[in-house]
Design a protein around this motif. Sequence first.
Motif, short mmCIF file in Angstrom:
data_model
loop_
_atom_site.label_atom_id
_atom_site.label_comp_id
_atom_site.label_asym_id
_atom_site.label_seq_id
_atom_site.Cartn_x
_atom_site.Cartn_y
_atom_site.Cartn_z
N PRO A 54 16.44 48.35 10.88
CA PRO A 54 15.61 47.81 11.95
C PRO A 54 14.54 46.84 11.42
O PRO A 54 13.71 46.38 12.17
CB PRO A 54 14.96 49.06 12.54
N TYR A 55 14.58 46.56 10.14
CA TYR A 55 13.64 45.64 9.50
C TYR A 55 14.41 44.57 8.74
O TYR A 55 15.60 44.72 8.48
CB TYR A 55 12.69 46.39 8.55
N GLN A 56 13.73 43.47 8.40
CA GLN A 56 14.38 42.43 7.62
C GLN A 56 14.46 42.88 6.17
O GLN A 56 13.46 43.31 5.58
CB GLN A 56 13.64 41.10 7.76
N LYS A 76 21.29 56.36 5.68
CA LYS A 76 20.64 56.48 6.98
C LYS A 76 20.39 57.96 7.20
O LYS A 76 21.33 58.71 7.48
CB LYS A 76 21.52 55.91 8.10
N GLU A 77 19.15 58.38 7.00
CA GLU A 77 18.80 59.79 7.15
C GLU A 77 17.50 59.93 7.92
O GLU A 77 16.54 59.20 7.67
CB GLU A 77 18.63 60.45 5.78
N LYS A 78 17.47 60.89 8.84
CA LYS A 78 16.27 61.21 9.60
C LYS A 78 15.66 59.98 10.25
O LYS A 78 14.44 59.80 10.26
CB LYS A 78 15.24 61.90 8.70
N ASP A 107 12.37 52.08 5.87
CA ASP A 107 11.43 52.15 6.99
C ASP A 107 11.00 53.60 7.21
O ASP A 107 10.49 53.95 8.26
CB ASP A 107 12.02 51.55 8.26
N GLU A 108 11.16 54.43 6.18
CA GLU A 108 10.77 55.83 6.24
C GLU A 108 9.28 55.94 6.55
O GLU A 108 8.48 55.17 6.02
CB GLU A 108 11.08 56.50 4.89
N LYS A 109 8.94 56.91 7.39
CA LYS A 109 7.54 57.14 7.75
C LYS A 109 7.16 58.54 7.30
O LYS A 109 7.97 59.45 7.40
CB LYS A 109 7.33 57.00 9.27
N PRO A 110 5.97 58.75 6.82
CA PRO A 110 4.98 57.74 6.51
C PRO A 110 5.36 56.93 5.28
O PRO A 110 5.94 57.45 4.32
CB PRO A 110 3.70 58.54 6.27
N ALA A 111 5.04 55.66 5.33
CA ALA A 111 5.41 54.72 4.28
C ALA A 111 4.84 55.12 2.93
O ALA A 111 5.48 54.97 1.89
CB ALA A 111 4.96 53.31 4.65
N ALA A 112 3.63 55.64 2.92
CA ALA A 112 2.98 56.02 1.66
C ALA A 112 3.77 57.11 0.94
O ALA A 112 3.85 57.10 -0.29
CB ALA A 112 1.55 56.48 1.92
N ASP A 154 6.72 46.94 8.85
CA ASP A 154 7.93 47.63 9.31
C ASP A 154 8.75 48.28 8.20
O ASP A 154 9.75 48.95 8.48
CB ASP A 154 8.81 46.66 10.10
N ALA A 155 8.36 48.12 6.94
CA ALA A 155 9.13 48.67 5.83
C ALA A 155 8.26 48.76 4.58
O ALA A 155 7.17 48.19 4.52
CB ALA A 155 10.35 47.80 5.55
N THR A 156 8.78 49.47 3.59
CA THR A 156 8.13 49.59 2.29
C THR A 156 9.11 49.10 1.24
O THR A 156 10.29 49.47 1.25
CB THR A 156 7.74 51.05 2.00
N VAL A 157 8.62 48.26 0.32
CA VAL A 157 9.45 47.72 -0.76
C VAL A 157 8.83 48.19 -2.08
O VAL A 157 7.63 48.00 -2.30
CB VAL A 157 9.53 46.18 -0.72
#
Length: 183
Positions: A54-56, A76-78, A107-112, A154-157
């Motif tokens: 769902p993110y670039q 693709k989990e949770k 895009d897992e939340k929380p990103a931290a 929208d994502a974490t890299v």
Amino acid sequence: MERFTQGFYGYAVAMLVCLAGVGVFLLVTPQSRTEHLPKVDFSIDVANMRRDAPYQVWTPEPVPVGWIPTSSRMTKEKGAVTWKLGFATAKRPEAATRSHAMLAQSDEKPAAEFANRMANTSEVTGSIQINGVTWEQRLRKDKDQRSLVRLLPDATVVVTGTAQWEELSALAGSLKQQAKVAP
């Protein structure tokens, strides 16, 4: 003849014969001196990520010179879409072996929490500018792991591994954002 098959001398002669046989075997067996690194084509995972995430998605373009992509896994989990791309870095003159680096994005939340898990630490030790973008630096000394973290809306890299800071910066600097593809 019985003298050589009994007691300590018999044992010593038998050991010498066995060791001589092993030595001859090692001398005549061909030895490979080349690296055997698995090389993967991650283009299918990129296509799947561009369609399913769902993110670039960010991909290395081009892959740093001399680097070998060794693993690629999309999950693709949770409700989160995650991609991990592993590399063996180029050989450095001062090092006998290659280092390892990984690009992870999700895009897992929380990103931290995702960033902390990939970096194996939550401690930010500094920041660095790469192509005009600020990345957090994290260092886990006991694991010899360095990480660059970028928290996007929208994502974490995360770019992480045993590679040196310059190598991780080269990978982070090679990242290009890919356009989303309609499913």
